[in-house]
Design an enzyme around this catalytic site. Structure first.
Site, mmCIF file in Angstrom:
data_model
loop_
_atom_site.group_PDB
_atom_site.id
_atom_site.type_symbol
_atom_site.label_atom_id
_atom_site.label_comp_id
_atom_site.label_asym_id
_atom_site.label_seq_id
_atom_site.Cartn_x
_atom_site.Cartn_y
_atom_site.Cartn_z
ATOM 1 N N TRP A 1 19.292 21.707 72.671
ATOM 2 C CA TRP A 1 20.561 21.461 73.373
ATOM 3 C C TRP A 1 21.739 22.113 72.669
ATOM 4 O O TRP A 1 22.694 22.547 73.310
ATOM 5 C CB TRP A 1 20.817 19.962 73.475
ATOM 6 C CG TRP A 1 20.096 19.256 74.586
ATOM 7 C CD1 TRP A 1 19.479 19.817 75.666
ATOM 8 C CD2 TRP A 1 19.927 17.836 74.720
ATOM 9 N NE1 TRP A 1 18.935 18.836 76.461
ATOM 10 C CE2 TRP A 1 19.191 17.625 75.907
ATOM 11 C CE3 TRP A 1 20.301 16.741 73.953
ATOM 12 C CZ2 TRP A 1 18.839 16.341 76.347
ATOM 13 C CZ3 TRP A 1 19.957 15.466 74.381
ATOM 14 C CH2 TRP A 1 19.227 15.278 75.558
ATOM 15 N N ASP B 1 12.507 16.653 81.967
ATOM 16 C CA ASP B 1 13.106 17.157 83.205
ATOM 17 C C ASP B 1 14.569 17.557 83.037
ATOM 18 O O ASP B 1 15.230 17.917 84.015
ATOM 19 C CB ASP B 1 12.994 16.085 84.300
ATOM 20 C CG ASP B 1 11.547 15.790 84.669
ATOM 21 O OD1 ASP B 1 10.787 16.757 84.857
ATOM 22 O OD2 ASP B 1 11.175 14.606 84.739
ATOM 23 N N ASP B 2 15.085 17.504 81.822
ATOM 24 C CA ASP B 2 16.501 17.781 81.584
ATOM 25 C C ASP B 2 16.840 19.247 81.854
ATOM 26 O O ASP B 2 16.195 20.163 81.319
ATOM 27 C CB ASP B 2 16.851 17.436 80.135
ATOM 28 C CG ASP B 2 18.320 17.648 79.838
ATOM 29 O OD1 ASP B 2 19.136 16.815 80.276
ATOM 30 O OD2 ASP B 2 18.652 18.660 79.189
ATOM 31 N N VAL B 3 17.854 19.462 82.672
ATOM 32 C CA VAL B 3 18.270 20.822 83.032
ATOM 33 C C VAL B 3 18.759 21.582 81.804
ATOM 34 O O VAL B 3 18.498 22.784 81.643
ATOM 35 C CB VAL B 3 19.361 20.779 84.124
ATOM 36 C CG1 VAL B 3 19.908 22.171 84.391
ATOM 37 C CG2 VAL B 3 18.813 20.174 85.410
#
Length: 304
Positions: free
Chosen positions: A300, A258-260
Site C-alpha cells: 500500500w 480484494d482490496d483495490v
C-alpha cells in the site's frame, strides 16, 4: 516491551526493525487527518482513558527508542493509567511484533523486495479501538481515500470529543455510545450513504451491548473464526473484516485480498498494463503465509 519514566518523560524501547521517521511519514499521508497533529517530526494525540484524557507528544529519542511527553496538565497521576497510555502507544506503533522473519521472506520475493528496501522500519500503524477500526472500514467502502478522510472528519467533529492545547483542537473518535443512540436522520447530514449510516449504528449497538468485543476476536486465535464473527454483522464483508483484523486485532495473516489498492500496488510493482486477478494474487502471495497483513501494508505504501 521495556519502557521507563525519566524526568516525567516516558522512554519506550524499540527494535532495530523500527523507524520512527518511516511511520511518521505514513501518518503524514493525508492533510485531512483529524485524530492527531504532526509538528516538527513529532506526533501529538489525545488518548481517551476512562479517568482522564492525556495529550501526548511522541518523538524519536534515538535509533532504538521513542520519547513520550504529556502536554499541558494532562499527565495522569496514576501510574496504572500511564501504563495504559504506554500500552496504547505500543499497540498503535505495533512495537511488539518481531518482523525479522517478514524481512527475510520479503528480500527474496519478487513483489516485496523493493518495498522492504524503500520502507524499512515501517510498522502496521494500528487502530487500537475496535469501534474506530470498524467505523473506518465502513467509511472507506467503495470510495477513494480522500473522501473517506472527509467523512471521518465530519463524523469525528460532529459526534466526537476534543481537548484544546495551544490553540489547537485534539479530537477523539466517537464512542459506540455516542453513535448507537442515533438515527439515520442524525447521520445523513455527513453526506454518507444511508446504508453506511445504518451500518455504523448497527456496529455501535453490537459493541455497546457487549455482543462484540476486541477480546472476543483476539481469543479466537483463528483468522477464519474471527472473520466469520465479523462478517455476520450487517455491512461487514470480507474486505472490512480483514482490514479490522489487520489494523486492530493484529492477526498477521489477515489479508484483504480484494482490496483495490493492493491490486494497483501489485500492478505498479510488476509494471503490468492491467491489475492482477484474484487467482494471480493468490499465486503471488503463496510465500507470504503468516505475513499477509505486513505484505499488504508495505505494498500500500507505494500508493499512499
Amino acid at each position: 516491551m521495556l519502557w521507563q519514566e525519566n524526568d516525567e518523560q516516558i522512554i519506550i524501547n524499540t527494535s532495530s526493525e523500527f523507524s520512527f521517521i518511516q511511520n511518521l511519514q505514513y501518518l503524514s499521508r493525508s492533510t485531512n487527518e483529524c485524530l492527531f497533529h504532526i509538528h516538527e517530526n513529532k506526533v501529538r494525540k489525545a488518548i481517551p482513558m476512562d479517568e482522564c484524557t492525556p495529550l501526548v507528544e511522541i518523538s524519536e529519542q534515538d535509533e532504538y527508542s521513542i520519547r513520550v511527553q504529556f502536554l499541558g496538565n494532562t499527565r495522569p497521576t496514576s501510574k496504572q493509567v500511564r501504563e495504559e497510555v504506554v500500552q496504547y502507544i505500543i499497540e498503535w506503533f505495533d512495537l511488539k511484533t518481531e518482523i525479522k522473519d517478514f524481512y527475510e521472506l520479503a528480500k527474496n520475493d519478487a513483489i516485496l523486495h523493493q518495498a522492504v528496501v524503500d520502507f524499512n522500519g515501517l510498522r502496521i500503524m494500528g487502530i487500537p479501538d475496535l469501534f474506530e477500526a470498524m467505523a473506518w472500514g465502513i467509511l472507506g467502502q467503495q470510495i477513494n481515500l480522500t473522501f473517506a478522510y472527509t467523512l471521518k472528519r465530519r463524523l469525528v467533529e460532529t459526534f466526537g470529543r476534543s481537548i484544546e492545547f495551544e490553540g489547537e483542537q485534539y479530537w477523539m473518535f466517537p464512542r459506540p455510545s455516542d453513535i448507537s443512540k442515533l438515527s439515520v436522520e442524525n447521520l445523513v447530514g455527513l453526506k454518507m450513504t444511508v446504508k453506511k449510516c445504518e451500518y455504523l449504528i448497527d456496529v455501535a449497538n453490537q459493541i455497546e451491548m457487549g455482543l462484540l468485543t476486541k477480546e472476543m476476536l483476539i481469543e479466537t486465535s483463528d483468522i477464519k473464526i474471527a472473520e466469520k464473527m465479523l462478517t455476520k454483522i450487517r455491512g461487514i464483508g470480507p474486505w472490512t473484516a480483514n482490514y479490522v483484523l489487520m489494523r486492530c486485532i493484529r492477526f498477521p495473516s489477515a489479508f484483504p485480498i480484494d482490496d483495490v489498492g493492493l491490486h494497483n500496488a501489485i500492478k505498479h510493482v510488476t509494471g503490468s498494463a492491467q491489475k492482477p486477478s484474484k487467482d494471480e494474487i493468490q499465486k503471488l502471495s503463496l510465500s507470504w503465509t503468516g505475513w499477509e497483513a505486513y505484505a499488504t501494508f508495505y505494498l500500500w505504501r507505494f500508493l499512499y
